[in-house]
Design a protein around this motif. Structure first.
Motif, PDB file in Angstrom:
ATOM      1  N   LEU A  52      12.329   6.407   7.750  1.00 34.34           N
ATOM      2  CA  LEU A  52      13.145   5.334   8.321  1.00 34.34           C
ATOM      3  C   LEU A  52      14.635   5.596   8.076  1.00 34.34           C
ATOM      4  O   LEU A  52      15.472   5.379   8.956  1.00 34.34           O
ATOM      5  CB  LEU A  52      12.756   3.981   7.717  1.00 34.34           C
ATOM      6  CG  LEU A  52      11.371   3.435   8.040  1.00 34.34           C
ATOM      7  CD1 LEU A  52      11.171   2.085   7.367  1.00 34.34           C
ATOM      8  CD2 LEU A  52      11.158   3.306   9.539  1.00 34.34           C
ATOM      9  N   TYR A 109      15.724   8.462  10.341  1.00 31.00           N
ATOM     10  CA  TYR A 109      15.787   7.988  11.725  1.00 31.00           C
ATOM     11  C   TYR A 109      17.076   7.201  11.955  1.00 31.00           C
ATOM     12  O   TYR A 109      17.743   7.369  12.985  1.00 31.00           O
ATOM     13  CB  TYR A 109      14.571   7.106  12.011  1.00 31.00           C
ATOM     14  CG  TYR A 109      14.479   6.620  13.442  1.00 31.00           C
ATOM     15  CD1 TYR A 109      13.806   7.353  14.404  1.00 31.00           C
ATOM     16  CD2 TYR A 109      15.056   5.409  13.830  1.00 31.00           C
ATOM     17  CE1 TYR A 109      13.698   6.909  15.715  1.00 31.00           C
ATOM     18  CE2 TYR A 109      14.970   4.957  15.136  1.00 31.00           C
ATOM     19  CZ  TYR A 109      14.284   5.705  16.076  1.00 31.00           C
ATOM     20  OH  TYR A 109      14.204   5.254  17.375  1.00 31.00           O
ATOM     21  N   TYR A 138      12.342   0.916  13.825  1.00 30.27           N
ATOM     22  CA  TYR A 138      12.398   2.071  12.935  1.00 30.27           C
ATOM     23  C   TYR A 138      13.707   2.159  12.145  1.00 30.27           C
ATOM     24  O   TYR A 138      13.917   3.129  11.415  1.00 30.27           O
ATOM     25  CB  TYR A 138      12.212   3.366  13.733  1.00 30.27           C
ATOM     26  CG  TYR A 138      10.866   3.462  14.421  1.00 30.27           C
ATOM     27  CD1 TYR A 138       9.692   3.203  13.727  1.00 30.27           C
ATOM     28  CD2 TYR A 138      10.777   3.808  15.760  1.00 30.27           C
ATOM     29  CE1 TYR A 138       8.453   3.278  14.360  1.00 30.27           C
ATOM     30  CE2 TYR A 138       9.542   3.897  16.402  1.00 30.27           C
ATOM     31  CZ  TYR A 138       8.394   3.631  15.702  1.00 30.27           C
ATOM     32  OH  TYR A 138       7.174   3.705  16.320  1.00 30.27           O
TER      33      TYR A 138
END
Length: 349
Positions: free
Chosen positions: A55, A58, A149
């Motif tokens: 996460l 991302y 995300y």
């Protein structure tokens, strides 16, 4: 003290964004392998650790796409003991994506943009204007980045039932990005449950964790707050990983390890991509119980052990040598000698 965006270092070129993302991506992946080898986490904890790290990566990649061609704004790396993006950057991402449809209405379609770029490059034989590149990257940002995300200020993991033979009934995890330290923390809690089912009561548990365990605090204080607000929960073991500071060329904090690395880079003793990562693991265990409250509102609470503090440093071999020379007193306080990671090789910015 909570920092403002003005207190943060800026990444102000495409090359710097690419460099920074590659560095964080490389180091976190190296860290996951090393944490497993050093047995600092169980297999289940390591899997969860990787999910939260994904996460984080991302989100940093989304920041790279967002800012790469933006001439008016830049991504900010925090100046406190961090080396990670300022927490506001994650909030900006989340807020942007809340308004995704409003922004998308201002852009032309992807196919139209592709045709315009091909026409400019192949027919007109001209480079793409930076403004058009910014519009294209913004279109990519709003069409490809998923809000679910993004590493939000608080991220809740699932409640998992314990395997057979375990000395606890359930385990859960959560992560938060502390606004005072600007670093990610990952927490695990192993617990018994006196109610019918922790899975059925998960929303109440999740809400309590979000309200009481969303920031850095003394771990025994966190354990007491959770225990007090959730009478049916009997925590057995709480573990927290403090991920950072991340010592690198973009960090501008007063940490001794950061200063040693920046000094080595400035003197050309070590390469620009040199890094080290500090990591702290705090753990607390329940023991006996005690009763708290008045005659009509008694509650059985856990007695907690002293908090176990363990500090680690991960770095390539050359950096470990540098730290032994420049900051030996810092290394003497570690739970074990610095743990070696691979060196990063990257194109210079």
């Amino acid at each position: 003290m909570i920092t403002t965006p003005l207190d943060s270092a800026l990444l102000d070129s495409k090359e710097q964004y690419v460099f920074y993302h590659k560095m964080v991506d490389f180091v976190l992946k190296e860290l996951i392998v090393s944490v497993q080898q050093e047995k600092l986490c169980t297999k289940q904890e390591l899997l969860i650790f990787k999910q939260y790290s994904d996460l984080l990566l991302y989100s940093i990649e989304a920041m790279r796409i967002k800012y790469m061609y933006d001439e008016e704004d830049n991504m900010k790396v925090d100046l406190t003991d961090s080396g990670f993006p300022n927490y506001l950057e994650f909030r900006f991402l989340y807020n942007d994506l809340e308004l995704r449809n409003d922004y998308l209405g201002k852009f032309t379609g992807i196919e139209t943009v592709k045709e315009e770029f091909l026409n400019t490059l192949l027919l007109k034989k001209q480079p793409i204007r930076r403004l058009d590149l910014f519009k294209a990257s913004s279109l990519l940002y709003y069409t490809s980045v998923e809000k679910k995300y993004i590493f939000n200020r608080f991220v809740q993991g699932k409640i998992l039932e314990a395997p057979k033979g375990a000395n606890y009934d359930y385990m859960t995890s959560w992560s938060f990005y502390d606004v005072s330290h600007n670093r990610p923390f990952i927490c695990y809690m192993y617990f018994d449950y006196k109610g019918k089912s922790a899975l059925k009561d998960r929303e109440k548990i999740y809400q309590t964790l979000k309200e009481t365990a969303d920031r850095e605090m003394s771990l025994d204080t966190m354990a007491y707050n959770i225990d007090r607000k959730l009478p049916d929960i009997q925590p057995k073991h709480i573990k927290r990983i403090d991920l950072g500071p991340f010592h690198n060329v973009f960090a501008k904090d007063e940490n001794e390890i950061t200063h040693a690395i920046l000094g080595g880079i400035s003197k050309k003793e070590i390469p620009l991509e040199s890094y080290a990562l500090s990591l702290k693991i705090d753990e607390v265990f329940s023991g006996d119980t005690f009763t708290e409250g008045g005659f009509f509102s008694k509650q059985t609470m856990q007695k907690w052990s002293e908090v176990i503090h363990q500090k680690y440093v991960f770095a390539p071999h050359r950096i470990i040598q540098l730290l032994h020379s420049r900051t030996p007193e810092v290394l003497h306080k570690l739970a074990k000698p610095p743990i070696e990671l691979a060196s990063l090789k990257i194109d210079k910015i």
